[in-house]
Design an enzyme around this catalytic site. Structure first.
Site, PDB file in Angstrom:
ATOM      1  N   HIS A   1      -9.924   0.563  11.663  1.00 57.17           N
ATOM      2  CA  HIS A   1      -9.278   1.705  12.328  1.00 57.17           C
ATOM      3  C   HIS A   1      -9.635   1.785  13.806  1.00 57.17           C
ATOM      4  CE1 HIS A   1      -9.173   2.894   8.047  1.00 57.17           C
ATOM      5  NE2 HIS A   1      -7.924   3.146   8.395  1.00 57.17           N
ATOM      6  N   TYR A  33       0.836  -1.202   0.000  1.00 56.34           N
ATOM      7  CA  TYR A  33       0.000   0.000   0.000  1.00 56.34           C
ATOM      8  C   TYR A  33       0.877   1.260   0.000  1.00 56.34           C
ATOM      9  CZ  TYR A  33      -2.666   3.859   1.923  1.00 56.34           C
ATOM     10  OH  TYR A  33      -3.196   5.103   2.126  1.00 56.34           O
TER      11      TYR A  33
END
Ligand code: UDP
Length: 324
Positions: free
Chosen positions: A188, A140
């Site tokens: 998250h 990523y």
């Protein structure tokens, strides 16, 4: 003035879209809705499409002179990028080439690109400054760094003007409660802790408490999504005023540990919930805190919502009333 917001149905993109609209820009949101939410696009025109499909992309440019592009559209799950790098390389790098190609065809030469502190990998020093080495430790981060390089090359060769914004940990929500954070799956920390506070999860797991930090848990630099949105508007004005293509960190220069986030959420929500110690998550650096002097000095950025309690409160308000 018309601007294209690629990925404008996602978390950060939708907040930027709202701010742009409020400032009088005509916005065209382009999103494939794989991770984005149609309900988050309450302002401007919406074009459903995928960056891998140039014809769909052409549609977004039809009928308007697009003066600048905001590029948020990317896959952003670090763990998944390790398992499926091909998906990330195609979408985040190859599809960005499509976007840049169509921009060139239409004579659009300004782009504001969403990059990440993940491009720095495991920095030796803190706070992280823009000129420190970028050695991402996962696909990523590498895809974002690759696009940064592509933008530099296109600048030199084709006169593309760019601002790269390297976000630290985006958090919080629109204080009006109209839009906010909603990921599926959610990975998250803050939304997960809020789930625990709301009784939607039995507990929150702390991924490691043996890091070399003040309480043993990882430290991150949480930055309010409204402050991120403000920086994007300033970046656009900077390019409009002939500012030179450049990269900027967006953080609060302030680290908050995982345990401190848990405490802030308990305080703001007035809820207690179990906190369980779990093994470290692979690839998590101990500390990521960004120096953002450059953005303050050159873009005139002045974050308004740096207080972690304010971030947690806005996120909690959204979490309780969320519509998507
Ligand atoms: N974290 C945690 N438990 C969770 C999710 C995250 O302890 O359920 C930690 C994670 O290890 C990291 C911090 O919280 O140190 C922030 O993680 P997040 O995924 O929110 O953002 P990242 O820093 O990975 O971009």
């Amino acid at each position: 003035m018309a601007v294209l917001v690629c990925g404008g149905a996602g978390y950060i993109g939708s907040h930027v879209n709202k701010q742009l609209y409020k400032e009088g820009y005509k916005t065209i949101v382009f999103d494939n809705l794989i991770y984005g939410h149609r309900e988050a696009v309450k302002w401007g025109r919406f074009v459903k499409g995928d960056l891998k499909n140039m014809q769909e992309l052409e549609k977004a440019f039809e009928g308007n002179t697009i003066d600048a592009v905001f590029h948020f559209a990317a896959y952003a799950y670090v763990g998944e990028s390790v398992q499926e790098p091909e998906k990330y390389y195609y979408n985040n790098i190859a599809n960005t080439l499509n976007l840049l190609h169509v921009m060139r065809r239409h004579g659009c030469n300004k782009i504001i690109f969403s990059s990440t502190c993940a491009t720095y990998g495991e920095p030796g020093k803190t706070p992280i400054m823009e000129d420190m080495p970028q050695n991402p430790i996962n696909p990523y981060g590498f895809t974002k760094l690759a696009v940064e390089h592509i933008l530099k090359d296109y600048h030199k060769a084709y006169g593309l003007e760019y601002v790269v914004l390297r976000y630290f940990n985006a958090a919080g929500a629109d204080p009006d409660g109209e839009i906010g954070e909603s990921h599926a799956p959610e990975t998250h920390l803050i939304p997960l802790v809020l789930d625990a506070a709301a009784g939607k999860r039995p507990d929150i797991k702390i991924f490691g408490n043996d890091y070399p930090t003040r309480d043993g848990t990882c430290i991150r630099d949480y930055i309010h999504v409204m402050d991120l949105a403000q920086a994007h508007l300033l970046a656009l004005r900077y390019l409009e005023n002939g500012g030179k293509s450049d990269c900027f960190n967006l953080g609060n220069e302030k680290g908050t540990s995982v345990l401190e986030i848990v405490e802030a959420v308990k305080h703001v929500t007035d809820q207690d919930f179990p906190v369980i110690l779990a093994p470290r998550r692979t690839g998590d650096p101990a500390v990521l805190v960004g120096g953002s002097e450059k953005a303050r000095l050159i873009l005139g950025w002045n974050p308004q919502f740096a207080d972690i309690d304010v971030i947690a409160r806005h996120a909690w308000c959204w979490h309780q009333a969320k519509t998507y």
